[in-house]
Design an enzyme around this catalytic site. Structure first.
Site, PDB file in Angstrom:
ATOM      1  N   GLU A 154       3.119  48.816  42.677  1.00  0.00           N
ATOM      2  CA  GLU A 154       1.894  48.505  41.935  1.00  0.00           C
ATOM      3  C   GLU A 154       2.189  47.394  40.926  1.00  0.00           C
ATOM      4  O   GLU A 154       3.120  47.494  40.144  1.00  0.00           O
ATOM      5  CB  GLU A 154       1.377  49.764  41.227  1.00  0.00           C
ATOM      6  N   THR A 179     -10.674  51.015  41.429  1.00  0.00           N
ATOM      7  CA  THR A 179     -10.729  52.468  41.265  1.00  0.00           C
ATOM      8  C   THR A 179     -11.084  52.890  39.842  1.00  0.00           C
ATOM      9  O   THR A 179     -11.607  53.982  39.638  1.00  0.00           O
ATOM     10  CB  THR A 179      -9.375  53.077  41.711  1.00  0.00           C
ATOM     11  N   HIS A 186     -20.434  59.419  48.079  1.00  0.00           N
ATOM     12  CA  HIS A 186     -21.674  59.242  48.837  1.00  0.00           C
ATOM     13  C   HIS A 186     -21.756  60.252  49.977  1.00  0.00           C
ATOM     14  O   HIS A 186     -20.737  60.586  50.596  1.00  0.00           O
ATOM     15  CB  HIS A 186     -21.743  57.825  49.412  1.00  0.00           C
TER      16      HIS A 186
HETATM   17  C1  LIG Z   1     -18.968  48.173  41.040  1.00  0.00           C
HETATM   18  C2  LIG Z   1     -18.399  49.101  42.064  1.00  0.00           C
HETATM   19  C3  LIG Z   1     -19.041  50.300  42.384  1.00  0.00           C
HETATM   20  C4  LIG Z   1     -18.512  51.140  43.350  1.00  0.00           C
HETATM   21  N1  LIG Z   1     -19.063  52.371  43.524  1.00  0.00           N
HETATM   22  C5  LIG Z   1     -18.529  53.226  44.433  1.00  0.00           C
HETATM   23  C6  LIG Z   1     -19.030  54.531  44.585  1.00  0.00           C
HETATM   24  O1  LIG Z   1     -19.881  54.988  43.823  1.00  0.00           O
HETATM   25  N2  LIG Z   1     -18.528  55.298  45.579  1.00  0.00           N
HETATM   26  C7  LIG Z   1     -17.581  54.842  46.433  1.00  0.00           C
HETATM   27  O2  LIG Z   1     -17.222  55.540  47.362  1.00  0.00           O
HETATM   28  N3  LIG Z   1     -17.003  53.636  46.251  1.00  0.00           N
HETATM   29  C8  LIG Z   1     -17.448  52.826  45.263  1.00  0.00           C
HETATM   30  N4  LIG Z   1     -16.882  51.611  45.045  1.00  0.00           N
HETATM   31  C9  LIG Z   1     -15.736  51.217  45.860  1.00  0.00           C
HETATM   32  C10 LIG Z   1     -14.455  51.872  45.349  1.00  0.00           C
HETATM   33  O3  LIG Z   1     -14.307  51.649  43.972  1.00  0.00           O
HETATM   34  C11 LIG Z   1     -13.300  51.263  46.111  1.00  0.00           C
HETATM   35  O4  LIG Z   1     -13.535  51.435  47.488  1.00  0.00           O
HETATM   36  C12 LIG Z   1     -11.963  51.877  45.793  1.00  0.00           C
HETATM   37  O5  LIG Z   1     -11.746  51.987  44.420  1.00  0.00           O
HETATM   38  C13 LIG Z   1     -10.908  50.982  46.422  1.00  0.00           C
HETATM   39  O6  LIG Z   1      -9.652  51.462  46.098  1.00  0.00           O
HETATM   40  P1  LIG Z   1      -8.373  50.600  46.471  1.00  0.00           P
HETATM   41  O7  LIG Z   1      -7.222  51.467  46.237  1.00  0.00           O
HETATM   42  O8  LIG Z   1      -8.540  49.989  47.824  1.00  0.00           O
HETATM   43  O9  LIG Z   1      -8.421  49.354  45.494  1.00  0.00           O
HETATM   44  P2  LIG Z   1      -7.960  49.205  43.975  1.00  0.00           P
HETATM   45  O10 LIG Z   1      -8.357  50.349  43.157  1.00  0.00           O
HETATM   46  O11 LIG Z   1      -8.432  47.862  43.542  1.00  0.00           O
HETATM   47  O12 LIG Z   1      -6.378  49.227  44.066  1.00  0.00           O
HETATM   48  C14 LIG Z   1      -5.639  48.140  44.548  1.00  0.00           C
HETATM   49  C15 LIG Z   1      -4.357  48.098  43.759  1.00  0.00           C
HETATM   50  O13 LIG Z   1      -3.511  47.079  44.295  1.00  0.00           O
HETATM   51  C16 LIG Z   1      -2.792  46.510  43.227  1.00  0.00           C
HETATM   52  N5  LIG Z   1      -2.262  45.202  43.637  1.00  0.00           N
HETATM   53  C17 LIG Z   1      -2.961  44.074  43.903  1.00  0.00           C
HETATM   54  N6  LIG Z   1      -2.131  43.068  44.203  1.00  0.00           N
HETATM   55  C18 LIG Z   1      -0.873  43.562  44.140  1.00  0.00           C
HETATM   56  C19 LIG Z   1       0.423  42.996  44.324  1.00  0.00           C
HETATM   57  N7  LIG Z   1       0.597  41.704  44.613  1.00  0.00           N
HETATM   58  N8  LIG Z   1       1.507  43.802  44.181  1.00  0.00           N
HETATM   59  C20 LIG Z   1       1.363  45.123  43.864  1.00  0.00           C
HETATM   60  N9  LIG Z   1       0.160  45.686  43.653  1.00  0.00           N
HETATM   61  C21 LIG Z   1      -0.952  44.924  43.794  1.00  0.00           C
HETATM   62  C22 LIG Z   1      -3.848  46.404  42.134  1.00  0.00           C
HETATM   63  O14 LIG Z   1      -3.271  46.248  40.846  1.00  0.00           O
HETATM   64  C23 LIG Z   1      -4.581  47.723  42.295  1.00  0.00           C
HETATM   65  O15 LIG Z   1      -4.068  48.734  41.475  1.00  0.00           O
HETATM   66  C24 LIG Z   1     -17.363  50.756  44.057  1.00  0.00           C
HETATM   67  C25 LIG Z   1     -16.686  49.577  43.706  1.00  0.00           C
HETATM   68  C26 LIG Z   1     -17.171  48.790  42.687  1.00  0.00           C
HETATM   69  C27 LIG Z   1     -16.385  47.615  42.234  1.00  0.00           C
END
Ligand SMILES: Cc1cc2nc3c(=O)[nH]c(=O)nc-3n(C[C@H](O)[C@H](O)[C@H](O)COP(=O)(O)OP(=O)(O)OC[C@H]3O[C@@H](n4cnc5c(N)ncnc54)[C@H](O)[C@@H]3O)c2cc1C
Length: 481
Positions: free
Chosen positions: A31, A41, A49
């Protein structure tokens, strides 16, 4: 060497880590930030949903339906608060009503339980504070609300307790393909792994381009919110959506799991180089207010306690991208995780395990996997007798640090010392809520810093707000006083 390196400790990366920790695999989560759950997140609508709106034959549709179904089991194992409060998509015109029918039919194909189109009388009985002019709604009783960052922290904690490793401040800068493995490098460190899972959120395209030619782009799509005080808590009892449009599910009004009211988001596509732009803007917040009037004209913005923004990882392919790369064997993209990514996380984790199983052959199940995460004590929710008993055992539970949210020193100390524990002021806020109330940390912030400094044995000047460099103090003002 690790079997699997997961890049990104959001809800997707941590859910996959926990699912993989059920097998005899050496896993590391890499991370870039100072904490788990720092990307999309930590700033979203927090809704699980029901799953009626993504096309029934898409990955989004299938993952959401399954994710919602198993979310209750996951949250009960991990002791994460989750409530199925139900959702309403409201119609204000005949064309909205046609959209509702389409959502209903799509939901039936995905076997979403309890879906029902209800008339205006029933809608207004369920939600008396809606703006007049509603003609009906799609009711989905299985929709719920959760604390998204707590879910990711809990997934990570449980994965670590089952043998996974977490490396924070490991920003992946370069990936070298070797014979049957990958060398993954940050500025100061490197790890080698047989498989890579790319769960890097808005940066997933950049990570993929380290090993392959560009196949997809991730556009940061910003959404801004108002968070209202608990005093506004009764405004709505369900998640209330407008009819969806081409930019997403629309600006909604919902209770949060902690009893506040959330209003937002809007949807604004940013430039590709704006993947950290989580600032709020006056104009866009004004736009949120205008859009939210379609839901309720009684939203008490004078009770607003903070505004915030999150970035959706919007893929140019539209659907979730969950597959092994054809260009790089053993490199699995889990990208384009816009909404409903949070809702889908448990199902996506299962699906990724099947992908690895297909590549690697059958996986060796652990016999001693422990699915349970120790419950987080919430002092304020205990009875008078329970509080007393706890204070007798540990006097730190008798010291209130955050007066708005009634958080004790004992809760903060526990949040620091758990696996994947909080190391920063915001990390503690996400885990136990000091600073989440009306004063937004004005009173408790310095106290939290003192506890962090003491428990981590670092000087106060080294206690950070969030990521590297986010210092709060530069030195003493009254030396020797
Ligand atoms: C405004 C908004 C509303 C939403 N509402 C909903 C909802 O109500 N219900 C729902 O189901 N979903 C919702 N979503 C979608 C949901 O938030 C995401 O699908 C989910 O949080 C994605 O998680 P993730 O782990 O893929 O991404 P992230 O939480 O973005 O995690 C990715 C991680 O990768 C790390 N990273 C990036 N680059 C590197 C690197 N080079 N080296 C090491 N680490 C790195 C980042 O620091 C981050 O911690 C919403 C999203 C948004 C923005």
């Amino acid at each position: 060497m690790y079997n699997v390196a997961i890049i990104g400790a959001g809800v997707i990366g941590t859910a996959i880590a926990r699912e993989l920790s059920k097998f005899n695999h050496k896993i590391v989560i890499l991370e870039k930030d100072n904490d788990v759950s720092n990307g999309s997140t930590k700033a979203n609508s927090a809704i699980i949903h029901a799953g009626y709106d993504a096309p029934y034959n898409s990955l989004k549709g299938k993952m959401n339906a399954r994710g919602n179904l198993i979310m209750g089991i996951v949250c009960s194992e991990l002791n994460v608060p989750f409530e199925r409060i139900g959702s309403l998509v409201i119609a204000r015109s005949e064309s909205d009503f046609e959209t509702l029918k389409g959502l209903y039919e799509n939901g039936m194909k995905l076997e979403i339980p309890g879906l029902e189109i209800i008339d205006v009388g029933k809608v207004m009985e369920m939600e008396p504070n809606l703006t007049e002019g509603v003609i009906g709604a799609l009711y989905a009783p299985s929709a719920g609300i959760v604390e998204p960052w707590e879910l990711a922290i809990a997934y990570c904690e449980n994965a670590i307790d089952n043998g996974a490793e977490l490396r924070i401040n490991f920003a992946v800068r370069e990936i070298q393909k070797k014979d049957g493995s990958y060398l993954i490098k940050s500025e100061e460190d490197q790890v080698e792994a047989k498989y890579i899972i790319n769960a890097a959120g808005v940066y997933a395209d950049k990570i993929y381009n380290m090993v392959a030619d560009s196949e997809y782009k991730i556009i940061p799509r910003r959404g801004q919110y108002f968070l209202l005080d608990k005093e506004a808590g009764g405004l709505v009892k369900h998640v209330v959506f407008p009819c969806p449009n081409e930019m997403g599910k629309g600006t909604l009004v919902t209770p949060t799991i902690d009893g506040n009211i959330l209003v937002g988001p809007d949807a604004e596509d940013l430039d590709m180089d704006m993947k950290e732009s989580v600032n709020t803007t006056y104009n866009r917040l004004g736009n949120v207010k205008n859009l939210a009037r379609n839901i309720s004209d009684k939203i008490p913005y004078k009770l607003n306690i903070t505004t915030f923004a999150g970035l959706r990882a919007e893929p140019d392919t539209d659907d979730f991208i969950i597959e092994e790369s054809k260009q790089a064997k053993g490199f699995i993209n889990v990208a384009g995780m816009k909404s409903p990514g949070l809702s889908s996380a448990p199902a996506i984790a299962e699906y990724v395990v099947t992908i690895i199983e297909e590549i690697d052959g059958s996986l060796d199940k652990k016999t001693d996997f422990n699915p349970l995460r120790r419950k987080r004590i919430k002092f304020e929710e205990l009875t008078f007798e329970e509080k007393n008993e706890l204070i007798q055992k540990d006097s730190r539970y008798g010291r209130i640090i955050c007066r708005c949210e009634m958080i004790t020193e004992g809760e903060i100390v526990d949040a620091i010392h758990r696996s994947a524990g909080g190391r920063t002021v915001n990390g503690i806020k996400r885990r136990t809520r000091p600073g989440s109330g009306r004063c937004q940390g004005g009173f408790c912030g310095p106290r939290v810093m003192e506890i962090l400094a003491r428990e981590l044995s670092v000087p106060m000047e080294e206690v950070l707000m969030e990521n590297r460099g986010s210092i709060i103090l530069t030195g003493k003002t009254k030396v020797g006083g």
